[in-house]
Design an enzyme around this catalytic site. Structure first.
Site, PDB file in Angstrom:
ATOM      1  N   TYR A  72       0.837  -1.209   0.000  1.00 48.72           N
ATOM      2  CA  TYR A  72       0.000   0.000   0.000  1.00 48.72           C
ATOM      3  C   TYR A  72       0.867   1.252   0.000  1.00 48.72           C
ATOM      4  CZ  TYR A  72      -3.923   3.072   1.075  1.00 48.72           C
ATOM      5  OH  TYR A  72      -4.875   4.048   1.015  1.00 48.72           O
ATOM      6  N   PHE A 124      -6.685  20.494 -24.543  1.00 49.68           N
ATOM      7  CA  PHE A 124      -7.352  19.213 -24.772  1.00 49.68           C
ATOM      8  C   PHE A 124      -8.736  19.233 -24.110  1.00 49.68           C
ATOM      9  CE2 PHE A 124      -8.046  14.665 -23.684  1.00 49.68           C
ATOM     10  CZ  PHE A 124      -8.134  14.204 -24.985  1.00 49.68           C
ATOM     11  N   ASP A 125      -9.663  18.403 -24.586  1.00 50.87           N
ATOM     12  CA  ASP A 125     -11.045  18.506 -24.097  1.00 50.87           C
ATOM     13  C   ASP A 125     -11.196  18.260 -22.595  1.00 50.87           C
ATOM     14  OD1 ASP A 125     -10.498  15.852 -24.612  1.00 50.87           O
ATOM     15  OD2 ASP A 125     -12.476  15.351 -25.353  1.00 50.87           O
ATOM     16  N   ASP A 215       1.117  19.876 -20.526  1.00 48.04           N
ATOM     17  CA  ASP A 215       0.199  18.760 -20.703  1.00 48.04           C
ATOM     18  C   ASP A 215       0.954  17.826 -21.646  1.00 48.04           C
ATOM     19  OD1 ASP A 215      -1.792  16.998 -21.198  1.00 48.04           O
ATOM     20  OD2 ASP A 215      -3.280  18.464 -21.849  1.00 48.04           O
ATOM     21  N   ALA A 217       1.080  14.428 -22.646  1.00 46.20           N
ATOM     22  CA  ALA A 217       0.725  13.078 -23.104  1.00 46.20           C
ATOM     23  C   ALA A 217       1.647  12.559 -24.213  1.00 46.20           C
ATOM     24  CB  ALA A 217      -0.724  13.068 -23.579  1.00 46.20           C
ATOM     25  N   LYS A 258      -0.644   7.357 -23.524  1.00 43.12           N
ATOM     26  CA  LYS A 258      -0.156   7.766 -24.834  1.00 43.12           C
ATOM     27  C   LYS A 258       1.317   7.356 -24.963  1.00 43.12           C
ATOM     28  CE  LYS A 258      -4.186  10.017 -24.587  1.00 43.12           C
ATOM     29  NZ  LYS A 258      -4.253  11.280 -23.937  1.00 43.12           N
ATOM     30  N   HIS A 450     -19.578  14.526 -26.045  1.00 42.72           N
ATOM     31  CA  HIS A 450     -19.280  13.665 -27.203  1.00 42.72           C
ATOM     32  C   HIS A 450     -19.224  12.185 -26.858  1.00 42.72           C
ATOM     33  CE1 HIS A 450     -15.471  14.725 -25.334  1.00 42.72           C
ATOM     34  NE2 HIS A 450     -14.939  13.655 -25.874  1.00 42.72           N
TER      35      HIS A 450
END
Ligand SMILES: *Cc1c(COP(=O)(O)O)cnc(C)c1O
Length: 458
Positions: A72, A124-125, A215, A217, A258, A450
């Site tokens: 843990y 990004f969304d 960001d 990715a 990604k 979407h």
């Protein structure tokens, strides 16, 4: 004879695929309410919905899974991942999260408050969703060249420094928690950001007292493009370039699904210990204790190994060449695709493909459905449905670009699959003049619609 390009790996395990008939697909897409997210995967032959979490892990990654430590607190897997992230990115502190949007949720809980302004290159969304959910505003400062899908520009993900400075001058620094640099810029088509632009954005942000968050990715694909296209980087290794990119930032959010070639996972990297401590509280609330944050030990092991493989030049060259192979097949057939090709996907310009379909009937969605019907190929709409409604006026937003994205999973399909995809799209292209109507919305969610939207023929 010059030796041709070939993949930098061979295949050890395969997964069977079944082809379907057009009549079956007509039934399935109707049942799916014309939303490709609602299809079952066995109803799809070549699945280019996303490159997120759909890559094939290597033998070494699977071996690492067996070595996972499921303690843990303080597992060896956590420390292995921490060390790998520190070496690759230079960020001393990190928090694991279950995926990229969770990293955003945790970091933004710490940094973003209502009425804040968050500039960046086409957010990004989920990033935009997490900003708007907090009643803050994302301001797109991408260079104008990004919106011309045919213009040849090596770094269409770049931030326009004048647009950015205007934001910095219009609001006090206390209202701008960060500028977000998305590498590569997914929303504008997997387009890279140059090192020079990163450096200048970072310097300007520093002058105005604003933090820089990556960001990240597809940071490795971004580094590949810098190596290939930017002066002074040809002889640098991918990892040297990665280190330099991140040296200009204060923090990073990562969707490990990604460029880290795992099926699930994410993390946040921090330079500042105080920020890390603050975010840790939210991580414990939303994700899990700081040494696992929503990931099992084995998954952290596979992620550490994936980060190393994802930053190898030979792998990246194989990857990006395959995407460009598909792009070349479409472009040579005269199909309007974004150029230069993005790193992870080919974007078909739906407005130029289907000029007769009105924007109110969702042009890119219409094309995505046609491509599915033709060959069982699943792409995704990057257009008005994704753009969602304006959070204030609740009016539909119609973005400048309506695209169908064909995202290529990493190490998953062969170039024969790419030829099959190209043939499916070329067939639709040949009957494009017959396609004049699109779809209307029957049901939608208030945010990120979407994924679940239900449509009917207009
Ligand atoms: C995928 C992605 C995210 C969100 O990550 P998830 O793992 O899907 O939650 C954020 N930003 C960018 C640029 C992405 O491509």
């Amino acid at each position: 004879m010059e030796l041709p390009f070939a993949e930098s790996y061979r295949i050890k395990m395969v997964e069977p695929l079944r082809r379907s008939h057009r009549s079956e697909r007509e039934q399935w897409i109707k049942e799916a309410r014309y939303n490709l997210f609602n299809l079952r995967s066995e109803q799809v032959f070549v699945d280019l919905l996303t490159d997120s979490g759909t890559g094939a892990m290597s033998d070494r990654q699977w071996s690492e899974m067996m070595l996972g430590d499921e303690s843990y607190a303080g597992s060896s897997s956590y420390y292995k991942l921490k060390e790998t992230i520190r070496e690759l990115t230079g960020f001393e502190f990190f928090l694991p999260t279950h995926q990229g949007r969770a990293a955003e949720n945790v970091l933004f809980s710490t940094m973003v408050k209502s009425d804040d302004i968050v500039p960046g290159n086409s957010h990004f969304d989920t990033t935009k969703g997490h900003i708007e959910f907090r009643k803050a505003t994302a301001v797109d400062c991408t260079i104008n060249e990004a919106f011309d899908t045919t213009l040849d520009h090596p770094f269409k993900g770049n931030i326009d420094l004048e647009k950015l400075e205007k934001v910095f001058k219009s609001y006090p620094a206390t209202q701008i928690p960060m500028v977000i640099i998305t590498i590569t810029c997914n929303t504008s088509g997997g387009q890279p950001v140059s090192m020079d632009n990163i450096r200048q954005v970072s310097a300007m942000a520093k002058r105005y007292g604003v933090k820089v968050v990556f960001d990240s990715a597809r940071f490795a694909e971004n580094a590949y493009y810098i190596k290939k296209r930017e002066k002074g980087y040809a002889d640098k290794s991918i990892r040297e370039i990665v280190r330099e990119m991140f040296s200009y930032g204060d923090a990073m959010t990562m969707s490990s699904k990604k460029d880290a070639i795992v099926n699930m996972g994410g993390f946040i990297g921090f330079r500042d210990e105080d920020l890390f401590r603050e975010a840790s509280t939210y991580n414990i609330m939303f994700e899990g204790f700081v040494t696992y944050g929503g990931m099992s030990g084995r998954d952290m092991n596979a992620l550490a190994q994936g980060l190393l493989e994802g930053t190898e030049f030979d792998y990246l060259e194989t990857r990006i060449n395959q995407v460009a192979y598909l792009g070349g097949l479409l472009r040579n057939a005269g199909i309007p695709v974004q150029y230069p090709f993005g790193g992870h996907a080919i974007f078909v310009d739906a407005k130029r493909f289907l000029p007769a379909v009105p924007k109110e009937q969702f042009v890119a969605q219409t094309l995505a459905v046609e491509i599915y019907l033709e060959g069982g190929v699943r792409g995704v709409e990057i257009g008005a449905i994704l753009a969602d409604r304006d959070p204030m006026t609740r009016e539909n937003r119609y973005p400048e670009l309506e695209m169908v994205r064909l995202a290529i999973p990493r190490r998953t399909y062969t170039n024969n699959h790419m030829e099959y995809v190209a043939a499916s799209i070329i067939n639709v292209w040949e009957r494009r003049h017959e396609i004049k109507t699109g779809y209307q919305i029957v049901r939608e969610a208030p945010i990120l619609r979407h994924f679940t939207v239900e449509l009917d023929r207009a």
